[in-house]
Enzyme design. Sequence first.
Site: not given
Length: 302
Positions: A142, A235, A237
């Site tokens: 990001c 993102h 994750e």
Amino acid sequence: MPINIPSKLPAYDVLENENIFLMDDKRAVTQDIRPLNILILNLMPEKERTETQLLRLLSNSPLQVNVEFLHTATYESKNVSQSHLHQFYKTFDQVKDRRYDGMIITGAPVELLPFEEVDYWKELTKIMEWSKTNVTSCLHICWGAQAALYYHYGINKYTLPQKLTGVFRHYIMNSTVELLRGFDDEYLAPHSRYTDVPEEEIIAHDDLLLLSSSEEAGAFMAMSKDEKHVMITGHIEYDAYTLSEEYQRDIAKGLETAIPKDYFPKNDPEAKPLNRWRSHAYLLFSNWLNYYVYQETPYEWD
């Protein structure tokens, strides 16, 4: 194979309950293998949540993985206890004489500031410069990806008309790279940001490859041609509830934030969101560790 983290780290109990293969220091020293050493520069405000998210994905590795956390010395985080930082984190001065197989630089809630106005920008540029010689491969997430594109390749970010938030469809632009091995031609990933990077500048840059993009969210994944830097603008994750909690936080602050796109079932913020990107998140981190860290790093750093 296991991931080696301190047994007192809050993420340890969370991941153990998820049946993630973990190992503490006492067991790790009994294994006669060369572990991968990964450094995580955690710039996110809720550090413990980010620790859990990243460690969960790093657990799917062919080798033992040692993880160390890094925080900035020039900025004091307000959302984590100092005792947590003192116990589990290091500063750059403590690691600058070491070498690492891989490094992750996370996002940060500073994207509306010009890079040079971020409190720790000089420190971050020093770390990114150091990584050129002391780290085999860097994964930037990001704002961390935007910072890398700006510092290493001169590509600046620009402000979007409104916050880009939601789960978006992405498409493979380059199917030959090992980072995307096993990816579907179309896959989902979350985004949560106010800024973007110009996709056309990534494509035109002599040192970069655009690997994946979204019609709505723009460039998602880019990589340097020397394979040293991987930039992810979203993102992947994130866990299932992160976007929901960010949305509720924004509403509580009185911000005019749109409901995250294609995230809540039937677009109902009261409905339980589903994680529809988990498999590709695991695959991305596994490919990065295998092909760009394990396969490339020297057995012994000189």
